[in-house]
Design a protein around this motif. Structure first.
Motif, PDB file in Angstrom:
ATOM      1  N   UNK A 123       0.591  -1.251   0.080  1.00  0.00           N
ATOM      2  CA  UNK A 123       0.267  -0.253  -0.519  1.00  0.00           C
ATOM      3  C   UNK A 123       0.673   1.787   0.498  1.00  0.00           C
ATOM      4  N   UNK A 124       1.963   1.051   1.283  1.00  0.00           N
ATOM      5  CA  UNK A 124       2.809   2.557   1.128  1.00  0.00           C
ATOM      6  C   UNK A 124       3.724   2.993  -0.349  1.00  0.00           C
ATOM      7  N   UNK A 125       3.441   1.736  -1.370  1.00  0.00           N
ATOM      8  CA  UNK A 125       4.273   1.277  -2.526  1.00  0.00           C
ATOM      9  C   UNK A 125       3.261   2.279  -3.320  1.00  0.00           C
ATOM     10  N   UNK A 126       2.003   1.910  -3.314  1.00  0.00           N
ATOM     11  CA  UNK A 126       0.659   2.600  -4.265  1.00  0.00           C
ATOM     12  C   UNK A 126       1.157   3.673  -3.848  1.00  0.00           C
ATOM     13  N   UNK A 127       1.225   4.546  -3.319  1.00  0.00           N
ATOM     14  CA  UNK A 127       0.548   5.428  -2.236  1.00  0.00           C
ATOM     15  C   UNK A 127       2.002   6.763  -2.843  1.00  0.00           C
ATOM     16  N   UNK A 128       2.875   6.029  -3.152  1.00  0.00           N
ATOM     17  CA  UNK A 128       4.764   6.313  -3.653  1.00  0.00           C
ATOM     18  C   UNK A 128       5.334   7.375  -2.712  1.00  0.00           C
ATOM     19  N   UNK A 129       4.623   6.216  -1.509  1.00  0.00           N
ATOM     20  CA  UNK A 129       6.072   6.660  -0.033  1.00  0.00           C
ATOM     21  C   UNK A 129       7.549   5.680  -0.830  1.00  0.00           C
ATOM     22  N   UNK A 130       7.169   4.363  -0.891  1.00  0.00           N
ATOM     23  CA  UNK A 130       8.384   3.819  -1.166  1.00  0.00           C
ATOM     24  C   UNK A 130       8.016   3.771  -2.715  1.00  0.00           C
ATOM     25  N   UNK A 131       9.003   2.800  -3.233  1.00  0.00           N
ATOM     26  CA  UNK A 131       9.343   2.696  -4.893  1.00  0.00           C
ATOM     27  C   UNK A 131       9.048   1.052  -4.957  1.00  0.00           C
ATOM     28  N   UNK A 132       8.010   0.645  -5.861  1.00  0.00           N
ATOM     29  CA  UNK A 132       7.717  -1.067  -6.063  1.00  0.00           C
ATOM     30  C   UNK A 132       9.316  -1.261  -6.094  1.00  0.00           C
ATOM     31  N   UNK A 133      10.648  -1.118  -6.249  1.00  0.00           N
ATOM     32  CA  UNK A 133      12.176  -1.170  -6.418  1.00  0.00           C
ATOM     33  C   UNK A 133      12.117  -1.635  -5.061  1.00  0.00           C
ATOM     34  N   UNK A 134      12.167  -0.436  -4.158  1.00  0.00           N
ATOM     35  CA  UNK A 134      12.401  -0.506  -2.996  1.00  0.00           C
ATOM     36  C   UNK A 134      11.568  -2.086  -2.138  1.00  0.00           C
ATOM     37  N   UNK A 135      10.517  -2.197  -2.287  1.00  0.00           N
ATOM     38  CA  UNK A 135       8.892  -2.851  -2.004  1.00  0.00           C
ATOM     39  C   UNK A 135      10.309  -4.594  -2.624  1.00  0.00           C
ATOM     40  N   UNK A 136      11.127  -4.445  -3.730  1.00  0.00           N
ATOM     41  CA  UNK A 136      10.651  -6.333  -4.173  1.00  0.00           C
ATOM     42  C   UNK A 136      12.276  -5.878  -2.913  1.00  0.00           C
ATOM     43  N   UNK A 137      13.244  -5.400  -2.628  1.00  0.00           N
ATOM     44  CA  UNK A 137      14.469  -5.156  -2.505  1.00  0.00           C
ATOM     45  C   UNK A 137      13.890  -5.244  -0.645  1.00  0.00           C
ATOM     46  N   UNK A 138      13.345  -4.712  -0.452  1.00  0.00           N
ATOM     47  CA  UNK A 138      13.467  -5.344   1.633  1.00  0.00           C
ATOM     48  C   UNK A 138      12.753  -6.390   1.453  1.00  0.00           C
ATOM     49  N   UNK A 139      11.797  -7.316   0.857  1.00  0.00           N
ATOM     50  CA  UNK A 139      10.775  -7.942   1.032  1.00  0.00           C
ATOM     51  C   UNK A 139      11.652 -10.015   0.006  1.00  0.00           C
ATOM     52  N   UNK A 140      13.293  -9.011  -1.113  1.00  0.00           N
ATOM     53  CA  UNK A 140      13.573 -10.018  -1.576  1.00  0.00           C
ATOM     54  C   UNK A 140      12.536 -10.901  -2.245  1.00  0.00           C
ATOM     55  N   UNK A 141      12.438  -9.973  -3.239  1.00  0.00           N
ATOM     56  CA  UNK A 141      10.940 -11.093  -3.994  1.00  0.00           C
ATOM     57  C   UNK A 141      12.007 -10.831  -5.231  1.00  0.00           C
ATOM     58  N   UNK A 142      12.117 -12.660  -6.187  1.00  0.00           N
ATOM     59  CA  UNK A 142      12.290 -13.018  -6.906  1.00  0.00           C
ATOM     60  C   UNK A 142      11.476 -12.390  -8.653  1.00  0.00           C
ATOM     61  N   UNK A 143      11.983 -11.824  -9.678  1.00  0.00           N
ATOM     62  CA  UNK A 143      11.385 -10.879 -10.566  1.00  0.00           C
ATOM     63  C   UNK A 143      10.092 -12.452 -10.808  1.00  0.00           C
ATOM     64  N   UNK A 144       9.968 -14.162 -10.745  1.00  0.00           N
ATOM     65  CA  UNK A 144       9.004 -14.814 -11.137  1.00  0.00           C
ATOM     66  C   UNK A 144       7.944 -14.894  -9.583  1.00  0.00           C
ATOM     67  N   UNK A 145       8.447 -14.881  -8.637  1.00  0.00           N
ATOM     68  CA  UNK A 145       7.475 -14.648  -7.721  1.00  0.00           C
ATOM     69  C   UNK A 145       6.288 -12.797  -7.477  1.00  0.00           C
ATOM     70  N   UNK A 146       7.120 -11.564  -8.691  1.00  0.00           N
ATOM     71  CA  UNK A 146       6.855 -10.606  -8.532  1.00  0.00           C
ATOM     72  C   UNK A 146       5.765 -10.715  -9.479  1.00  0.00           C
ATOM     73  N   UNK A 147       6.045 -11.303  -9.812  1.00  0.00           N
ATOM     74  CA  UNK A 147       4.707 -11.882 -11.768  1.00  0.00           C
ATOM     75  C   UNK A 147       3.758 -12.418 -10.974  1.00  0.00           C
ATOM     76  N   UNK A 148       4.207 -13.117 -10.345  1.00  0.00           N
ATOM     77  CA  UNK A 148       2.363 -14.604  -9.318  1.00  0.00           C
ATOM     78  C   UNK A 148       1.882 -13.208  -8.510  1.00  0.00           C
ATOM     79  N   UNK A 149       3.081 -12.715  -7.684  1.00  0.00           N
ATOM     80  CA  UNK A 149       2.158 -11.204  -6.428  1.00  0.00           C
ATOM     81  C   UNK A 149       1.084 -10.341  -7.569  1.00  0.00           C
TER      82      UNK A 149
END
Length: 179
Positions: free
Chosen positions: A27-53
């Motif tokens: 939600x914070x990423x959707x509000x522009x408080x953090x970027x999608x890139x930061x979200x992926x880095x914080x939660x260590x999401x792989x590109x494949x998992x990001x697609x599924x999410x």
């Protein structure tokens, strides 16, 4: 879809602590408080998992519910304001140091910077460890309560101390009558 997401290579329930934090961060990423890139880095999401999410409907429902909760509680507005407020000292510094600025504006910028620089705990009233109430009922009658704020079984259970003056004696036909 399921009520789980893959974070750091592990399936995480959305209603777990980690899952709820991920939803809040989405939600914070959707509000522009953090970027999608930061979200992926914080939660260590792989590109494949990001697609599924991105396709997960249960996650989308949880994100909408969290977004609505943050808007209703004012959390979204407070976080957005805090993000923008960090720019204020730089702007105030420019006003304060601008020789061409109006003197009143420079002084106001200095005052605002000073107020911002004071630690938060110095702005708050001092906290006491006791709860003290004094009630003046008039005619020298005062009730006083002095209790510990924290639950303390060793705190004496003080009853209100009533300070009343001695009652005058009733005099009828030059004789004192005790009540």
């Amino acid at each position: 879809m399921s009520d789980t997401v893959i974070l750091r290579g592990v399936a995480v329930e959305l209603d777990s602590d980690v899952g709820r934090q991920f939803v809040v961060d989405c939600v914070r990423a959707a509000e522009g408080l953090i970027s999608d890139k930061e979200l992926v880095e914080i939660h260590e999401i792989s590109p494949a998992d990001w697609q599924n999410i991105a396709k997960d409907t249960a996650l989308a429902r949880a994100i909408r519910a969290e977004r609505d909760r943050r808007v209703r509680s004012g959390t979204a507005a407070r976080e957005a304001a805090a993000k923008h407020f960090v720019k204020a000292p730089t702007i105030l510094d420019k006003i304060m140091t601008d020789e061409q600025a109006n003197a009143r504006h420079r002084i106001e910028a200095i005052r605002e910077l000073r107020q911002t620089a004071i630690p938060e705990n110095q702005n708050a009233p001092s906290q006491s460890d006791r709860f003290i109430i004094t009630i003046n009922l008039g005619a020298d009658c005062v009730e006083h309560y002095n209790k510990s704020i924290a639950i303390n079984p060793n705190d004496p259970d003080e009853q209100p101390k009533l300070a009343t003056p001695e009652r005058p004696k009733l005099i009828v036909d030059n004789e004192k009558i005790d009540e």
